[in-house]
Design a protein around this motif. Structure first.
Motif, mmCIF file in Angstrom:
data_model
loop_
_atom_site.group_PDB
_atom_site.id
_atom_site.type_symbol
_atom_site.label_atom_id
_atom_site.label_comp_id
_atom_site.label_asym_id
_atom_site.label_seq_id
_atom_site.Cartn_x
_atom_site.Cartn_y
_atom_site.Cartn_z
ATOM 1 N N MET A 352 -27.974 39.088 9.125
ATOM 2 C CA MET A 352 -26.870 40.264 8.561
ATOM 3 C C MET A 352 -25.380 41.044 9.694
ATOM 4 S SD MET A 352 -28.142 43.212 6.041
ATOM 5 C CE MET A 352 -29.095 44.501 7.386
ATOM 6 N N ALA A 353 -26.734 40.378 10.456
ATOM 7 C CA ALA A 353 -25.560 41.286 11.687
ATOM 8 C C ALA A 353 -24.418 40.942 12.579
ATOM 9 C CB ALA A 353 -26.757 41.891 12.936
ATOM 10 N N ALA A 354 -24.618 39.729 11.978
ATOM 11 C CA ALA A 354 -23.602 38.392 13.351
ATOM 12 C C ALA A 354 -22.869 38.630 11.404
ATOM 13 C CB ALA A 354 -24.493 36.706 12.947
ATOM 14 N N GLY A 355 -23.137 38.608 10.463
ATOM 15 C CA GLY A 355 -21.778 39.060 8.940
ATOM 16 C C GLY A 355 -20.986 39.477 9.052
ATOM 17 N N LEU A 356 -21.292 41.358 9.809
ATOM 18 C CA LEU A 356 -21.316 42.526 9.824
ATOM 19 C C LEU A 356 -20.409 41.979 10.952
ATOM 20 C CD1 LEU A 356 -23.659 44.637 8.787
ATOM 21 C CD2 LEU A 356 -21.741 44.214 7.755
ATOM 22 N N VAL A 357 -20.353 41.440 12.384
ATOM 23 C CA VAL A 357 -19.756 41.790 13.213
ATOM 24 C C VAL A 357 -18.873 40.900 13.057
ATOM 25 C CG1 VAL A 357 -19.259 40.696 15.560
ATOM 26 C CG2 VAL A 357 -21.893 41.974 14.795
ATOM 27 N N LEU A 358 -19.163 40.044 12.189
ATOM 28 C CA LEU A 358 -17.331 39.071 12.068
ATOM 29 C C LEU A 358 -16.481 39.680 11.310
ATOM 30 C CD1 LEU A 358 -19.173 35.536 11.054
ATOM 31 C CD2 LEU A 358 -17.158 36.198 12.921
ATOM 32 N N LEU A 359 -16.503 40.613 10.070
ATOM 33 C CA LEU A 359 -16.152 41.367 9.270
ATOM 34 C C LEU A 359 -15.128 42.592 10.234
ATOM 35 C CD1 LEU A 359 -18.120 41.515 5.830
ATOM 36 C CD2 LEU A 359 -16.170 40.197 6.547
ATOM 37 N N THR A 360 -16.060 42.725 11.542
ATOM 38 C CA THR A 360 -14.878 43.831 12.137
ATOM 39 C C THR A 360 -13.764 43.857 12.789
ATOM 40 O OG1 THR A 360 -16.215 43.274 13.826
ATOM 41 C CG2 THR A 360 -17.579 45.340 13.074
ATOM 42 N N GLN A 361 -13.648 41.935 12.417
ATOM 43 C CA GLN A 361 -12.626 41.029 13.394
ATOM 44 C C GLN A 361 -11.349 41.616 11.946
ATOM 45 O OE1 GLN A 361 -12.622 40.590 16.589
ATOM 46 N NE2 GLN A 361 -14.458 41.901 15.958
ATOM 47 N N LEU A 362 -12.034 41.621 10.848
ATOM 48 C CA LEU A 362 -10.516 41.658 10.072
ATOM 49 C C LEU A 362 -9.168 42.015 10.066
ATOM 50 C CD1 LEU A 362 -12.669 42.246 6.519
ATOM 51 C CD2 LEU A 362 -11.285 40.279 6.622
ATOM 52 N N THR A 363 -7.618 41.353 9.577
ATOM 53 C CA THR A 363 -6.911 41.919 10.256
ATOM 54 C C THR A 363 -5.943 42.549 8.303
ATOM 55 O OG1 THR A 363 -5.507 39.992 10.436
ATOM 56 C CG2 THR A 363 -6.395 40.738 12.507
ATOM 57 N N VAL A 364 -4.792 42.553 8.437
ATOM 58 C CA VAL A 364 -4.263 42.304 7.257
ATOM 59 C C VAL A 364 -4.096 41.158 6.444
ATOM 60 C CG1 VAL A 364 -2.415 43.540 6.125
ATOM 61 C CG2 VAL A 364 -3.483 44.986 7.246
ATOM 62 N N ALA A 440 0.449 51.320 4.444
ATOM 63 C CA ALA A 440 -1.060 52.273 3.866
ATOM 64 C C ALA A 440 -1.727 51.290 4.369
ATOM 65 C CB ALA A 440 -1.028 52.395 3.279
ATOM 66 N N GLN A 441 -1.687 49.833 4.446
ATOM 67 C CA GLN A 441 -2.389 48.633 4.555
ATOM 68 C C GLN A 441 -2.643 48.917 5.731
ATOM 69 O OE1 GLN A 441 -0.968 45.102 3.433
ATOM 70 N NE2 GLN A 441 -1.483 45.044 1.052
ATOM 71 N N HIS A 442 -2.575 48.835 6.702
ATOM 72 C CA HIS A 442 -2.711 48.595 7.935
ATOM 73 C C HIS A 442 -4.106 49.798 8.042
ATOM 74 C CE1 HIS A 442 0.580 46.458 9.507
ATOM 75 N NE2 HIS A 442 -0.735 45.583 10.570
ATOM 76 N N ALA A 443 -3.753 51.048 7.675
ATOM 77 C CA ALA A 443 -4.607 52.217 7.709
ATOM 78 C C ALA A 443 -5.330 52.011 6.394
ATOM 79 C CB ALA A 443 -4.060 53.927 7.410
ATOM 80 N N LEU A 444 -5.837 51.384 5.920
ATOM 81 C CA LEU A 444 -7.130 50.702 5.143
ATOM 82 C C LEU A 444 -8.214 49.978 5.511
ATOM 83 C CD1 LEU A 444 -8.069 50.952 2.231
ATOM 84 C CD2 LEU A 444 -7.123 48.982 1.345
ATOM 85 N N VAL A 445 -6.953 48.849 6.373
ATOM 86 C CA VAL A 445 -7.955 47.781 6.771
ATOM 87 C C VAL A 445 -8.752 48.582 8.440
ATOM 88 C CG1 VAL A 445 -8.115 45.868 8.302
ATOM 89 C CG2 VAL A 445 -6.871 45.982 6.043
ATOM 90 N N SER A 446 -7.727 48.790 9.272
ATOM 91 C CA SER A 446 -8.432 49.621 10.141
ATOM 92 C C SER A 446 -9.621 50.745 9.893
ATOM 93 C CB SER A 446 -7.338 50.893 10.953
ATOM 94 O OG SER A 446 -8.180 51.809 11.923
ATOM 95 N N GLY A 447 -9.936 51.817 8.868
ATOM 96 C CA GLY A 447 -10.974 52.419 8.384
ATOM 97 C C GLY A 447 -12.364 51.586 7.734
ATOM 98 N N ILE A 448 -11.669 50.193 7.108
ATOM 99 C CA ILE A 448 -12.699 49.681 6.410
ATOM 100 C C ILE A 448 -13.416 48.709 7.852
ATOM 101 C CG2 ILE A 448 -13.414 47.180 4.841
ATOM 102 C CD1 ILE A 448 -10.549 48.074 3.361
#
Length: 476
Positions: A352-364, A440-448
Motif C-alpha cells: 500500500m505504501a509503495a502504491g501511494l509513493v507512485l501516486l505522489t508522482q502524478l502530473t497534469v 487550476a489543474q496544476h494547483a489541483l494536482v499539486s494539492g493531490i
C-alpha cells in the motif's frame, strides 16, 4: 428398501434445512455489510456532479463523505451496546430499515443541507446495524473453522466494498444520475429487512447499560476534530474557529477515555486492548483507512477533473484494485494460519505504501498506463492483505459476551480513522492547492500529490505497528 430410502430422504432433508437457513442468514448479514460499506465510496465518483447540482464548495464537498462516516463511526460503540441490551436482531432490523429510508430521502434531496441530513441519518442506521452484523456472525457461526471463514468473507465485503462502490457508483452515475447511487439501497435494504425478520435467529441478550456520556463525548469529540481540520483547509491554521474546534475535540476524546476507564459497562472496554496482537490490529484498523481512503477520494477528482474521464470510466479505472482485493481476501483464510498475522500485514502495508509513493508522482499529463495502473495494483494487493486479517485477529479471540463491544470497537476505529484521515488530508490538499501557482489543474494536482505524500507517512506508521505483532508458530 422403501423404508430405508424414505429414512435417508428425511435425514437428507433435515440436514439440508439448517444448511439452507445458515446460508440465507450469512447472505443476509453480508449483503447488509456490503450495502453499508458501499455507501462510503459509492458517492465518490458522483462528487463532481453533486457539487454542481447542489452548489457545494470544494472543501465542503468532503462532508458528503464525512457526514456519513463520522456519524457511523461515532455511534458504532453505542449501537453495539444497544444490541446487547435490546437484542442484536432487533437493532439489526431497525438499523437496516432506517438506513433504507434515509437513502430514499437522500436520493430526493433538493439541496446540499437536505443531502447532508440524509447522510447523517444513514450513518445512524448503519451504526445500529453494523456492529450487530459482526456480532451476529460471530455468535451464529461458533465453530472455529466456520467462524474464520465467515469473518474472512465479512472482511472481504468490508474491504473490497470500497473499490466495488466506485465501480457501481460510476455505472449508476453515468447511466441514471448520482441520485440512483442512493436509490439503489432501497430494494436491497427492504430485502435484507424482510429476510432478517424471517430467518435471523434471536441472539441471547446480555445485561448491559447504555453509556450515554461515553457516546456523547466520543461522537462530539471526533466531530469537533474533523470540523477543525476541515476549517483549517478553508480558513487556515491560525483561525480562531479552527483552533477552538481542535482543542475542544482533543479535550472531549480525553474525557471519553477517562469515562471508559471508570464506567462499569463502558462502550469501549479497555481490556480489549490487553492482548498484544488485538491491540496492534485495532491500531492498524484505525491507521490503515487514514492512508487508504485517500486514494479513492483524490483519484476520483484527478481522473474526472484533470484527465477528463466520465463517471463510468472513473469507476472502471478502479477495477484492478477491486480484483486484487478480492483475490487477496480469498487467500487470507489460507495465508493467515500458515504464516501468521505479522508477515501478511507487513506485506500488505508495504504494498500500500509503495502504491501511494507512485501516486505522489502524478502530473497534469500522467496517463493511466503505466503509473496509475501499477499504483492501482499495488493498492489492491496492499489493502487486501493489510486489513483483511485484522477482523479475524480481533473477533476470533473474543468471547460471545464481548462480541458486540469488540465488533463496535473494530468498526468505530475503522470509520473514525477514515473520517479523520480524510479530514487531515483534505486540509493538506487545500493548503497546498492554495499556495501552488499556475493553472487550476496544476494547483489541483499539486494539492493531490501533497496529500498522497502525507498518506505515505501514515502508511509507514501502519507498517511500524505491524512490526509489533507477535507471530504464532505457522501451522504445519
Amino acid at each position: 428398501m422403501s423404508t430405508t430410502i424414505s429414512a435417508d430422504t428425511r435425514a437428507s432433508a433435515t440436514s439440508a434445512g439448517p444448511r439452507l437457513r445458515s446460508g440465507i442468514v450469512l447472505a443476509t448479514l453480508l449483503t447488509c455489510q456490503l450495502m453499508i460499506v458501499l455507501d462510503i465510496t459509492v458517492m465518490n465518483v458522483a462528487l463532481p456532479r453533486i457539487r454542481t447540482d447542489l452548489n457545494f464548495s470544494a472543501t465542503g464537498l468532503s462532508w458528503v463523505m464525512n457526514a456519513y462516516t463520522l456519524v457511523f463511526g461515532g455511534l458504532l460503540l453505542l449501537g453495539g451496546r444497544a444490541g446487547d441490551l435490546f437484542g442484536r436482531r432487533n437493532m439489526f432490523i431497525a438499523g437496516t430499515t432506517l438506513f433504507t429510508l434515509a437513502s430514499l430521502a437522500g436520493g430526493l434531496a433538493p439541496s446540499a443541507t437536505w443531502l447532508l441530513i440524509a447522510r447523517v441519518v444513514q450513518g445512524i442506521g448503519a451504526a445500529m446495524a453494523g456492529p450487530n452484523t459482526l456480532a451476529l456472525l460471530t455468535t451464529t457461526f461458533s465453530e472455529p473453522k466456520a467462524r474464520m471463514r465467515v469473518l474472512a468473507l465479512f472482511s472481504g465485503m468490508s474491504s473490497a466494498g470500497f473499490a466495488v462502490g466506485l465501480i457501481v457508483g460510476g455505472l449508476l452515475t453515468e447511466w441514471l444520475g448520482w441520485r440512483s447511487a442512493l436509490f439503489i439501497n432501497v430494494p436491497f435494504g427492504l430485502a435484507v429487512a424482510v429476510l432478517a425478520l424471517r430467518f435471523l435467529p434471536e441472539a441471547q441478550r446480555q445485561p448491559a447499560r447504555l453509556d450515554l456520556p461515553g457516546a456523547v463525548t466520543a461522537t462530539t469529540g471526533v466531530a469537533a476534530l474533523v470540523y477543525g481540520f476541515i476549517s483549517a483547509a478553508s480558513n487556515g491554521w491560525g483561525n480562531a474557529t479552527t483552533d477552538t474546534f481542535l482543542a475542544v475535540g482533543a479535550v472531549l476524546i480525553a474525557t471519553f477515555l477517562v469515562i471508559e476507564s471508570r464506567t462499569a459497562q463502558p462502550l469501549l472496554p479497555l481490556r480489549l486492548f490487553a492482548d498484544r496482537n488485538r491491540a496492534a490490529a485495532y491500531a492498524n484498523m484505525f491507521l490503515g483507512p487514514m492512508a487508504g481512503m485517500s486514494m479513492f477520494f483524490f483519484l476520483t477528482q484527478y481522473l474526472q477533473e484533470v484527465r477528463g474521464l466520465s463517471a463510468l470510466a472513473t469507476g472502471f479505472a478502479f477495477m484492478p484494485t477491486a480484483l486484487l482485493m478480492f483475490t487477496m481476501i480469498r487467500l487470507i483464510p489460507r495465508l493467515l494460519p500458515r504464516f501468521g498475522p505479522k508477515p501478511v500485514t507487513m506485506t500488505g502495508t508495504a504494498s500500500m505504501a509503495a502504491g501511494l509513493v507512485l501516486l505522489t508522482q502524478l502530473t497534469v499529463d500522467s496517463g493511466y498506463f503505466p503509473l496509475l495502473f501499477v499504483a492501482m495494483l499495488l493498492m489492491g494487493c496492499g489493502i487486501g492483505l493489510a486489513f483483511s486479517p485484522l477482523n479475524v485477529i480481533i473477533m476470533s479471540s473474543v468471547s460471545p459476551r464481548e462480541a458486540g463491544a469488540a465488533g463496535g470497537a473494530l468498526q468505530t476505529l475503522q470509520q473514525t480513522g477514515a473520517a479523520l484521515g480524510l479530514a487531515i488530508l483534505v486540509t493538506i490538499f487545500g493548503t497546498a492547492s492554495h499556495s501552488a501557482g499556475g493553472s487550476a489543474q496544476h494547483a489541483l494536482v499539486s494539492g493531490i500529490t501533497t496529500a498522497f505524500g502525507a498518506a505515505v507517512g501514515i502508511a509507514v506508521l501502519t507498517f511500524l505497528v505491524a512490526l509489533t505483532f507477535r507471530n504464532p508458530r505457522p501451522a504445519d
